[in-house]
Design a protein around this motif. Structure first.
Motif, PDB file in Angstrom:
ATOM      1  N   THR A  75       0.878  -1.237   0.053  1.00 44.72           N
ATOM      2  CA  THR A  75      -0.004   0.165  -0.025  1.00 44.72           C
ATOM      3  C   THR A  75       0.864   0.981   0.058  1.00 44.72           C
ATOM      4  O   THR A  75       0.500   2.208  -0.773  1.00 44.72           O
ATOM      5  N   ASP A 135      -6.556  -6.938   5.355  1.00 49.75           N
ATOM      6  CA  ASP A 135      -5.226  -6.826   5.016  1.00 49.75           C
ATOM      7  C   ASP A 135      -4.238  -7.846   5.266  1.00 49.75           C
ATOM      8  O   ASP A 135      -4.464  -8.668   5.913  1.00 49.75           O
ATOM      9  N   LEU A 179      -5.301  -7.927  -1.929  1.00 52.64           N
ATOM     10  CA  LEU A 179      -5.461  -6.459  -1.999  1.00 52.64           C
ATOM     11  C   LEU A 179      -5.865  -5.866  -3.361  1.00 52.64           C
ATOM     12  O   LEU A 179      -6.029  -4.786  -3.245  1.00 52.64           O
ATOM     13  N   VAL A 203     -13.120  -5.572  -1.417  1.00 49.37           N
ATOM     14  CA  VAL A 203     -12.368  -4.671  -0.878  1.00 49.37           C
ATOM     15  C   VAL A 203     -11.261  -3.941  -1.903  1.00 49.37           C
ATOM     16  O   VAL A 203     -11.382  -2.914  -2.308  1.00 49.37           O
ATOM     17  N   LEU A 239      -8.034  -3.247  -1.201  1.00 49.21           N
ATOM     18  CA  LEU A 239      -7.514  -2.159  -0.729  1.00 49.21           C
ATOM     19  C   LEU A 239      -6.600  -1.168  -1.544  1.00 49.21           C
ATOM     20  O   LEU A 239      -6.579  -0.248  -1.397  1.00 49.21           O
ATOM     21  N   SER A 240      -5.628  -1.757  -2.190  1.00 52.12           N
ATOM     22  CA  SER A 240      -4.518  -1.102  -3.047  1.00 52.12           C
ATOM     23  C   SER A 240      -5.172  -0.231  -4.149  1.00 52.12           C
ATOM     24  O   SER A 240      -5.061   0.698  -4.457  1.00 52.12           O
TER      25      SER A 240
END
Length: 421
Positions: free
Chosen positions: A110, A329, A368, A373, A375-376
């Motif tokens: 991230t 995560d 990720l 989701v 996240l990245s």
């Protein structure tokens, strides 16, 4: 059951995962009426972080902060541009190559995505690339961060699995190179289909000058990785030397780092390190309670009814971890899964814990980049303004090639352990 429901409830309420793990542990103690375990709660947390190898985590984080403040990241991008030349989709290759070089220093997906999105996406847009594709490529390039050493996730895994940190970092080199080459193949194919623009043409002399000017920044990964591979230093010692080298390069080569920046850099590094190390401490308690409750034994009994050999076990594990990684995560995912799955992998199916660690980390990192989701993608979206869902669809070939790489890593342990023999 009550503990699991409580854990899921507080997690979806947005409570930090480390706090979730501690609260779930307390609920388990009260639910099973094992009040005597409360006395061991603090010692187990302290024992979880009482490890020399964990000192490498704040040092690697410090290196990343110094690099960002010292202009070293931008020089690495210029170095990649000097190597790549005027080929179709050239800036996409530069993006992945620069991420690969940066991965050998930062070690966090991230953080790397946030840094590279600011640098690469505007430059790719100027040369005619679609912003969504540019951001998506940056996300997958950032995937190399936790795989190519140094890697915070490998350090955490080595503590959870009680294996040498140096072995885990070395085990990530070949998988990182494999993913980089596969990304190059995808870019080459997509470049032909979508007619991506060529890089700016430069003379050989101009490219050589760029490489010479930017090459001192390579001292940092050479010192970190080279000292580990040569057996001259352990990961913690190499990280300490790497922090000094990064400061010297930033001060006397790029001339953008000032010693007056150190207080703020140290503060940011300390905050992030505290978050990571608290997760590790919470993991120690969580693992201890899982073992006390015989959860690994129950999971082993169930998996053995489904998986008859190591390969089938790893393939089932890939599916489980990919699902978990889409909503949790990387480091929390390690904390939740390794204490359950690792004993099964090593005791039942006799899988090398270092090979298993590579499969687990690559799986969770891929999560990720996976819906719902991803996240990245949200990190890249926050920096660039691109839409996360569209990013995933445009870069679907990268996701599919990552899945293929996971299968290869599962089938051929030599891809992880080749440098350890």
């Amino acid at each position: 059951m009550i503990t699991s429901l409580f854990f899921l409830a507080v997690m979806f309420l947005g409570v930090p995962i480390g706090v979730c793990l501690c609260l779930a542990g307390i609920v388990y103690i009260f639910d099973t009426d094992a009040m005597v375990l409360l006395q061991s709660f603090p010692p187990q947390m302290f024992g979880g972080v009482d490890s020399y190898g964990l000192i490498a985590i704040p040092l690697f984080i410090l290196i990343g902060e110094i690099m960002g403040s010292g202009g070293i990241t931008r020089r690495l991008v210029e170095l990649a541009m000097g190597f790549v030349g005027a080929v179709r989709g050239g800036l996409a290759y530069v993006n992945v190559l620069a991420n690969m070089m940066l991965a050998s220093i930062i070690g966090s997906a991230t953080a790397q995505v946030a840094i590279m999105s600011k640098i690469m996406v505007p430059e790719m847009e100027k040369q005619g690339y679609d912003k969504t594709f540019a951001a998506g490529v940056t996300v997958y390039g950032g995937m190399l961060g936790p795989i190519i050493p140094p890697s915070v996730m490998f350090v955490v895994y080595s503590v959870l699995a009680q294996v040498a940190v140096g072995d885990m970092l070395m085990a990530g080199i070949l998988p990182g190179i494999l993913l980089t080459l596969l990304f190059f193949v995808v870019i080459a194919c997509m470049g032909l289909i979508y007619d991506y623009p060529r890089s700016e043409k430069k003379t050989l002399a101009e490219r050589a000058r760029t490489i010479v000017q930017a090459s001192p920044t390579l001292l940092i990964p050479i010192v970190i990785v080279g000292s580990i591979l040569a057996g001259m230093a352990n990961p913690t010692e190499s990280a300490a030397v790497g922090a000094v080298v990064s400061a010297l390069v930033g001060r006397y080569v790029t001339r953008e780092f000032r010693y007056a920046m150190l207080p703020q850099i140290l503060l940011r590094s300390a905050v992030y390190s505290a978050i990571v190390l608290f997760l590790v401490a919470a993991a120690a308690v969580f693992s201890w309670l899982l073992i006390y409750g015989k959860v690994p034994q129950a999971a082993a009994s169930w998996i053995q009814t489904v998986a008859k050999d190591p390969v089938s076990f790893l393939l089932i594990t890939n599916v489980i971890l990919l699902v978990i990684g889409t909503v949790i995560d990387g480091i929390p995912g390690l904390i939740m899964t390794v204490p359950i799955l690792l004993p099964i992998a090593t005791d039942v199916y006799h899988i090398d814990p270092r090979h298993f660690g590579v499969v687990v980390v690559v799986n969770l990192v891929l999560g990720l980049m996976s819906p719902p989701v991803g996240l990245s993608f949200f990190v890249a979206a926050a920096v660039t303004g691109a839409k996360p869902g569209k990013m995933f669809m445009v870069t679907m070939p990268f996701f599919l090639i990552c899945c293929a790489a996971l299968v290869l890593l599962s089938l051929f342990p030599g891809l992880s352990l080749g440098l350890l023999k």
